[in-house]
Design a protein around this motif. Structure first.
Motif, PDB file in Angstrom:
ATOM      1  N   LYS A  47     -35.416  -4.431 -29.450  1.00  0.00           N
ATOM      2  CA  LYS A  47     -36.569  -5.816 -30.346  1.00  0.00           C
ATOM      3  C   LYS A  47     -36.272  -6.223 -32.048  1.00  0.00           C
ATOM      4  O   LYS A  47     -36.461  -7.357 -31.675  1.00  0.00           O
ATOM      5  CB  LYS A  47     -37.670  -4.914 -29.234  1.00  0.00           C
ATOM      6  N   VAL A  48     -36.127  -4.803 -32.420  1.00  0.00           N
ATOM      7  CA  VAL A  48     -36.355  -5.184 -33.599  1.00  0.00           C
ATOM      8  C   VAL A  48     -34.790  -6.131 -34.476  1.00  0.00           C
ATOM      9  O   VAL A  48     -35.350  -7.196 -34.821  1.00  0.00           O
ATOM     10  CB  VAL A  48     -35.959  -4.127 -34.850  1.00  0.00           C
ATOM     11  N   ASN A  49     -34.120  -6.130 -33.782  1.00  0.00           N
ATOM     12  CA  ASN A  49     -32.409  -6.747 -34.201  1.00  0.00           C
ATOM     13  C   ASN A  49     -33.171  -8.281 -33.959  1.00  0.00           C
ATOM     14  O   ASN A  49     -32.831  -9.337 -34.235  1.00  0.00           O
ATOM     15  CB  ASN A  49     -31.193  -6.311 -33.353  1.00  0.00           C
ATOM     16  N   ASN A  50     -33.873  -8.624 -32.125  1.00  0.00           N
ATOM     17  CA  ASN A  50     -34.423 -10.034 -31.953  1.00  0.00           C
ATOM     18  C   ASN A  50     -35.024 -10.369 -32.578  1.00  0.00           C
ATOM     19  O   ASN A  50     -34.658 -12.208 -33.144  1.00  0.00           O
ATOM     20  CB  ASN A  50     -34.453  -9.700 -30.965  1.00  0.00           C
ATOM     21  N   GLU A  51     -36.198  -9.730 -33.051  1.00  0.00           N
ATOM     22  CA  GLU A  51     -37.011 -10.575 -34.490  1.00  0.00           C
ATOM     23  C   GLU A  51     -36.284 -10.419 -35.347  1.00  0.00           C
ATOM     24  O   GLU A  51     -37.002 -11.947 -36.242  1.00  0.00           O
ATOM     25  CB  GLU A  51     -37.832  -9.351 -34.354  1.00  0.00           C
ATOM     26  N   GLY A  52     -35.267 -10.038 -36.078  1.00  0.00           N
ATOM     27  CA  GLY A  52     -34.620 -10.277 -37.262  1.00  0.00           C
ATOM     28  C   GLY A  52     -33.740 -11.099 -37.153  1.00  0.00           C
ATOM     29  O   GLY A  52     -33.367 -12.988 -37.376  1.00  0.00           O
ATOM     30  N   SER A  53     -33.045 -11.229 -35.701  1.00  0.00           N
ATOM     31  CA  SER A  53     -31.676 -12.549 -35.771  1.00  0.00           C
ATOM     32  C   SER A  53     -32.997 -13.976 -35.391  1.00  0.00           C
ATOM     33  O   SER A  53     -32.471 -15.124 -36.070  1.00  0.00           O
ATOM     34  CB  SER A  53     -31.598 -12.476 -34.974  1.00  0.00           C
ATOM     35  N   ALA A  54     -34.506 -13.867 -34.941  1.00  0.00           N
ATOM     36  CA  ALA A  54     -35.624 -15.525 -34.700  1.00  0.00           C
ATOM     37  C   ALA A  54     -35.800 -16.019 -36.368  1.00  0.00           C
ATOM     38  O   ALA A  54     -36.000 -16.722 -36.412  1.00  0.00           O
ATOM     39  CB  ALA A  54     -36.456 -14.842 -34.104  1.00  0.00           C
ATOM     40  N   ASP A  55     -35.156 -14.749 -37.204  1.00  0.00           N
ATOM     41  CA  ASP A  55     -35.667 -15.692 -39.065  1.00  0.00           C
ATOM     42  C   ASP A  55     -34.922 -16.472 -39.302  1.00  0.00           C
ATOM     43  O   ASP A  55     -33.909 -16.822 -39.379  1.00  0.00           O
ATOM     44  CB  ASP A  55     -36.128 -13.710 -39.736  1.00  0.00           C
TER      45      ASP A  55
END
Length: 180
Positions: free
Chosen positions: A172-180
């Motif tokens: 979840k953190v990795n997916n949120e980080g890649s959305a930036d």
């Protein structure tokens, strides 16, 4: 789904919620991961059993995230897997000698060539109280399983569930980080 358990309804009241939570983890059909295999391997040595599994109970099958002792088998039909019974309970499900259990007398894993005699499964309980699978031990010989053994098994299931939660949060953190 064919149900081979005599007199047992395999579908819990919270089935839809349970399955939605399982899918949210995005863990089904993923490659093997070391932490899960290490815990299962450790359990085979601790309890001196040939088989330990991290199983996830899906709608029609029970899929193994970790499989020590059952070769290349990745899943079994839900209506045959004793893990399907274990997710119905809050406490570990123990069959010290499966052939003496009336609900298992039509189960092919017990009565067929596999010859399952012992099963101990502790539910994998999510933080919101849903049983999505089990951490289980299997043997082809009957065996005693003490209250202390049950507590140890439940603790190992908690560690497995912690690992599932950590895996989910990292993704979840990795997916949120890649959305930036």
């Amino acid at each position: 789904m064919e149900n081979t358990f005599i007199g047992v309804n395999l579908i819990p009241d919270n089935e839809d919620e349970r399955l939605n939570k399982l899918k949210e983890y995005e863990i089904l059909d993923t490659p093997e991961e070391g932490a899960f295999n290490h815990i299962a391997a450790m359990a085979t040595h601790m309890f001196k059993v040939p088989i330990a599994l991290v199983s996830l109970v899906d709608a029609d099958r029970v899929w193994f995230k970790a499989n020590i002792g059952m070769g290349s088998i990745k899943s079994v039909p839900r209506g045959e897997s004793l893990c399907s019974l274990a997710v119905l309970n809050e406490e570990p499900t123990i069959f010290q000698d499966a052939v003496t259990e009336p609900c298992l007398l039509a189960n092919p894993l017990v009565t067929g060539n596999f010859g399952l005699r012992f099963y101990a499964g502790a539910p994998l309980v999510t933080s919101d109280g849903l049983n999505i699978g089990t951490f289980c031990l299997v043997d082809k010989e009957p065996r005693e399983f003490t209250e202390s053994d049950q507590k140890t098994l439940a603790n190992l299931a908690s560690i497995v569930m912690d690992e599932i939660e950590l895996r989910y949060l990292r993704r979840k953190v990795n997916n949120e980080g890649s959305a930036d």
